[in-house]
Design a protein around this motif. Sequence first.
Motif, PDB file in Angstrom:
ATOM      1  N   PRO A 140      -7.369  -3.613  11.395  1.00 31.00           N
ATOM      2  CA  PRO A 140      -6.206  -3.207  11.018  1.00 31.00           C
ATOM      3  C   PRO A 140      -5.736  -3.801   9.654  1.00 31.00           C
ATOM      4  CG  PRO A 140      -5.978  -3.585  13.431  1.00 31.00           C
ATOM      5  CD  PRO A 140      -7.186  -4.184  12.734  1.00 31.00           C
ATOM      6  N   ALA A 141      -6.105  -5.252   9.414  1.00 36.16           N
ATOM      7  CA  ALA A 141      -5.782  -5.908   7.984  1.00 36.16           C
ATOM      8  C   ALA A 141      -6.391  -5.169   6.794  1.00 36.16           C
ATOM      9  CB  ALA A 141      -6.189  -7.279   8.227  1.00 36.16           C
ATOM     10  N   GLU A 142      -7.705  -4.681   7.141  1.00 38.44           N
ATOM     11  CA  GLU A 142      -8.586  -3.997   6.023  1.00 38.44           C
ATOM     12  C   GLU A 142      -7.840  -2.428   5.862  1.00 38.44           C
ATOM     13  OE1 GLU A 142     -13.299  -5.001   6.536  1.00 38.44           O
ATOM     14  OE2 GLU A 142     -12.275  -4.251   8.198  1.00 38.44           O
ATOM     15  N   ILE A 143      -7.515  -1.924   6.910  1.00 37.28           N
ATOM     16  CA  ILE A 143      -6.896  -0.582   6.668  1.00 37.28           C
ATOM     17  C   ILE A 143      -5.474  -0.994   5.917  1.00 37.28           C
ATOM     18  CG2 ILE A 143      -5.572   1.356   7.841  1.00 37.28           C
ATOM     19  CD1 ILE A 143      -7.993   0.819  10.132  1.00 37.28           C
ATOM     20  N   ALA A 144      -4.707  -1.743   6.435  1.00 38.38           N
ATOM     21  CA  ALA A 144      -3.475  -2.102   5.680  1.00 38.38           C
ATOM     22  C   ALA A 144      -3.477  -2.516   4.120  1.00 38.38           C
ATOM     23  CB  ALA A 144      -2.502  -3.283   6.553  1.00 38.38           C
ATOM     24  N   ALA A 145      -4.602  -3.328   3.834  1.00 34.79           N
ATOM     25  CA  ALA A 145      -4.881  -3.716   2.450  1.00 34.79           C
ATOM     26  C   ALA A 145      -5.130  -2.205   1.734  1.00 34.79           C
ATOM     27  CB  ALA A 145      -5.965  -4.727   2.442  1.00 34.79           C
ATOM     28  N   THR A 146      -6.011  -1.665   2.262  1.00 36.72           N
ATOM     29  CA  THR A 146      -6.470  -0.444   1.682  1.00 36.72           C
ATOM     30  C   THR A 146      -5.317   0.763   1.103  1.00 36.72           C
ATOM     31  OG1 THR A 146      -8.854  -0.578   2.490  1.00 36.72           O
ATOM     32  CG2 THR A 146      -7.955   1.646   1.764  1.00 36.72           C
ATOM     33  N   ILE A 147      -4.377   0.820   2.372  1.00 35.19           N
ATOM     34  CA  ILE A 147      -3.294   1.768   2.047  1.00 35.19           C
ATOM     35  C   ILE A 147      -2.213   1.361   1.289  1.00 35.19           C
ATOM     36  CG2 ILE A 147      -1.333   2.831   3.652  1.00 35.19           C
ATOM     37  CD1 ILE A 147      -3.372   3.447   5.915  1.00 35.19           C
ATOM     38  N   ARG A 148      -2.258  -0.034   1.065  1.00 33.84           N
ATOM     39  CA  ARG A 148      -1.270  -0.328   0.192  1.00 33.84           C
ATOM     40  C   ARG A 148      -1.532   0.046  -1.450  1.00 33.84           C
ATOM     41  NH1 ARG A 148      -1.272  -5.160   3.528  1.00 33.84           N
ATOM     42  NH2 ARG A 148       0.572  -5.230   4.641  1.00 33.84           N
ATOM     43  N   HIS A 149      -2.924   0.450  -1.465  1.00 30.62           N
ATOM     44  CA  HIS A 149      -3.214   0.941  -2.940  1.00 30.62           C
ATOM     45  C   HIS A 149      -3.027   2.459  -3.264  1.00 30.62           C
ATOM     46  CE1 HIS A 149      -4.726  -2.717  -4.311  1.00 30.62           C
ATOM     47  NE2 HIS A 149      -5.252  -3.076  -3.077  1.00 30.62           N
ATOM     48  N   CYS A 150      -2.826   3.050  -1.903  1.00 27.63           N
ATOM     49  CA  CYS A 150      -2.302   4.385  -2.218  1.00 27.63           C
ATOM     50  C   CYS A 150      -1.179   4.767  -2.984  1.00 27.63           C
ATOM     51  CB  CYS A 150      -2.300   5.274  -0.786  1.00 27.63           C
ATOM     52  SG  CYS A 150      -1.593   6.781  -0.814  1.00 27.63           S
ATOM     53  N   GLU A 210      10.726   4.684   1.738  1.00 28.47           N
ATOM     54  CA  GLU A 210       9.417   4.812   1.180  1.00 28.47           C
ATOM     55  C   GLU A 210       9.218   3.528   0.605  1.00 28.47           C
ATOM     56  OE1 GLU A 210       7.562   7.369   0.960  1.00 28.47           O
ATOM     57  OE2 GLU A 210       9.119   8.871   1.769  1.00 28.47           O
ATOM     58  N   VAL A 211       7.680   3.344   0.312  1.00 32.56           N
ATOM     59  CA  VAL A 211       7.445   2.153  -0.453  1.00 32.56           C
ATOM     60  C   VAL A 211       6.649   2.421  -1.430  1.00 32.56           C
ATOM     61  CG1 VAL A 211       7.608   0.673   1.605  1.00 32.56           C
ATOM     62  CG2 VAL A 211       5.535   1.916   1.404  1.00 32.56           C
ATOM     63  N   ARG A 212       6.025   3.686  -1.718  1.00 30.35           N
ATOM     64  CA  ARG A 212       5.170   4.357  -2.827  1.00 30.35           C
ATOM     65  C   ARG A 212       5.476   5.837  -2.892  1.00 30.35           C
ATOM     66  NH1 ARG A 212       0.970   4.208  -0.079  1.00 30.35           N
ATOM     67  NH2 ARG A 212       1.641   2.856   1.549  1.00 30.35           N
ATOM     68  N   ALA A 213       5.458   6.060  -4.366  1.00 27.26           N
ATOM     69  CA  ALA A 213       5.672   7.668  -4.347  1.00 27.26           C
ATOM     70  C   ALA A 213       5.217   7.886  -5.770  1.00 27.26           C
ATOM     71  CB  ALA A 213       6.911   8.201  -4.040  1.00 27.26           C
ATOM     72  N   LEU A 214       4.566   9.257  -5.723  1.00 26.89           N
ATOM     73  CA  LEU A 214       4.440   9.949  -7.363  1.00 26.89           C
ATOM     74  C   LEU A 214       5.348  10.975  -7.336  1.00 26.89           C
ATOM     75  CD1 LEU A 214       0.745   9.750  -7.357  1.00 26.89           C
ATOM     76  CD2 LEU A 214       2.244   8.541  -8.569  1.00 26.89           C
ATOM     77  N   LEU A 215       6.361  10.785  -8.253  1.00 29.22           N
ATOM     78  CA  LEU A 215       7.477  11.877  -8.514  1.00 29.22           C
ATOM     79  C   LEU A 215       7.242  12.763  -9.436  1.00 29.22           C
ATOM     80  CD1 LEU A 215      10.691   9.482  -7.495  1.00 29.22           C
ATOM     81  CD2 LEU A 215       9.204  11.008  -6.031  1.00 29.22           C
ATOM     82  N   CYS A 216       7.467  14.040  -9.134  1.00 28.84           N
ATOM     83  CA  CYS A 216       7.356  15.063 -10.407  1.00 28.84           C
ATOM     84  C   CYS A 216       8.158  14.751 -11.603  1.00 28.84           C
ATOM     85  CB  CYS A 216       7.619  16.477  -9.830  1.00 28.84           C
ATOM     86  SG  CYS A 216       7.385  17.693 -10.998  1.00 28.84           S
TER      87      CYS A 216
END
Length: 146
Positions: free
Chosen positions: A61-71, A115-121
């Motif tokens: 879970p820690a590896e997955i969380a660390a990766t997802i934080r970069h999305c 939300e915590v991350r987004a790419l907005l048009c």
Amino acid sequence: MDDAETDPWPPGERVKNYAAPGVTVRYDARRCAHAAECVNRLPKVFDTGRRPWIDPSQATPAEIAATIRHCPSGALHFSLPDGPEEHGPVPATVTALPDGPLFVRGEFEIDGHREVRALLCRCGNSGNKPFCDGSHLRTGWTSESP
């Protein structure tokens, strides 16, 4: 792993959840900008050549969380049954990407959803407003465009 569960956000769209002991990964395909941060950082979990393409049983879970934080787009989120909840910096930051969308990172809401991350048009052509869908690439829009 259960990819049959769906979340009604955004309304009318299928959002898939992939569960493994200790972590659930939530994926919203309409938000994905194909930056490949997940695939490049943790290919044993995120493998576009496999179905289902997300298998959270392949890492901690820690590896997955660390990766997802970069999305950057917010297409991926995680939840841990024992916490902590995913958080972003406060105050939120907004960065205009050259010839691209606005990258927002932090604690904010869009249409009443946290939300915590987004790419907005930024080009005005997205079919998934307020989120970027890459229309700026297809239309040739640049930061200098009117």
